[in-house]
Design an enzyme around this catalytic site. Sequence first.
Site, short mmCIF file in Angstrom:
data_model
loop_
_atom_site.label_atom_id
_atom_site.label_comp_id
_atom_site.label_asym_id
_atom_site.label_seq_id
_atom_site.Cartn_x
_atom_site.Cartn_y
_atom_site.Cartn_z
N HIS A 17 79.64 -28.74 0.42
CA HIS A 17 80.49 -29.57 -0.43
C HIS A 17 79.79 -29.87 -1.75
CE1 HIS A 17 83.53 -32.79 -1.16
NE2 HIS A 17 82.52 -33.33 -1.85
N GLU A 18 78.55 -30.32 -1.67
CA GLU A 18 77.79 -30.67 -2.89
C GLU A 18 77.45 -29.43 -3.71
OE1 GLU A 18 77.45 -33.65 -3.95
OE2 GLU A 18 78.31 -34.55 -2.14
N HIS A 21 80.26 -28.64 -6.07
CA HIS A 21 80.17 -29.44 -7.30
C HIS A 21 79.10 -28.87 -8.23
CE1 HIS A 21 82.96 -32.42 -5.93
NE2 HIS A 21 82.18 -32.89 -4.97
#
Length: 353
Positions: A17-18, A21
């Site tokens: 998820h990170e 980003h």
Amino acid sequence: MNIIAIILVFGVIVFVHEFGHFIFAKMNKIKVNEFSIGMGPSIASWTKADTMYSIRALPIGGYCLMEGLGEESDSVNGYNNKSVLARLMVSFAGPLFNFILAFLFSILICHFFTIDPPLITDVMENSAAEEAGIQAGDVIVSLDGQKIYNYREITLYSMMNDPEKPVDIVFLHDGEEHEVTLTKKKDPESGNFYFGFISTGRASEGIVDELKYAVLEVRFQIKAAVSSVKMIFTGHASKDDLMGPVGIGNTMNTIMEEAKEEVKDESAWNQFLNVFLNVINFAVLLSANLGVMNLLPVPALDGGRILFVLVEAISGKKVPPEREAIVNGIGVALLMLLMIFVFFNDLGNVIHK
């Protein structure tokens, strides 16, 4: 070993998820002050191109700390100074990468396990389905006009609707569409209501089939996550249906123990493979759910940031930073309260099992 597997699964899902980003921040020339693998005290760190990369002691995810995210920055490379499109892309990238991870894991499941089309493999005697003429080999096309792609969507539909409600069902028999209206029958022993048809899935027919149903698996998990949120807000779910890290970890532990028991008399490799694939199957659900939950328009989540950017895009001006900070602060406080509630709720459920 189970606790290590649980921590790794959580870690990989949050890390991906990170990382989403991070990749999109770099693509849009947003300065990333720190990208961390893991949480807690730093074990090792190095700096490259104005970004500090850290490896931290606790292998439970990570974070992507961007310049100007949640604060004002004068830097032209700050998140707050980038275009609406850039900020939307970066905010959506985390959930997107969770959906991609769920898709990749789903390919493995479709290859090694069965595929889940709405194909009827058996019909119960004296059931509503048998009385309507539905037979093994038939394919469910839709329920009350809702297109069905996975057999589990039928279970999901049943959870969201009155069990005694008549349902218009379109199904394929020998390549021809037929439509019937079924009302579930109640089983006097269990008290549950059933249509009376059963599916055990089928084997993959090749890589194209696996890719197709991997996409449909992610679609189903997203649909199930959205339906779960809807059930919470409409009162169809109780507090015991909420699950945090403790509850998820306990469920994963149960899955692994049951998977070991299924193949306890087989080789060590088959035991490992069965446990691994069951964990991966659960990880698909977790990754898709994390993606959906982060897209909710809640302050401090990705969905909250997306909402602020969309308000700016529609109104033509930014939400004042001090107001955004207040709303985010309230959102963080409410999320912390929810996390505390879910944590103790999980503990209670685990203790009383």
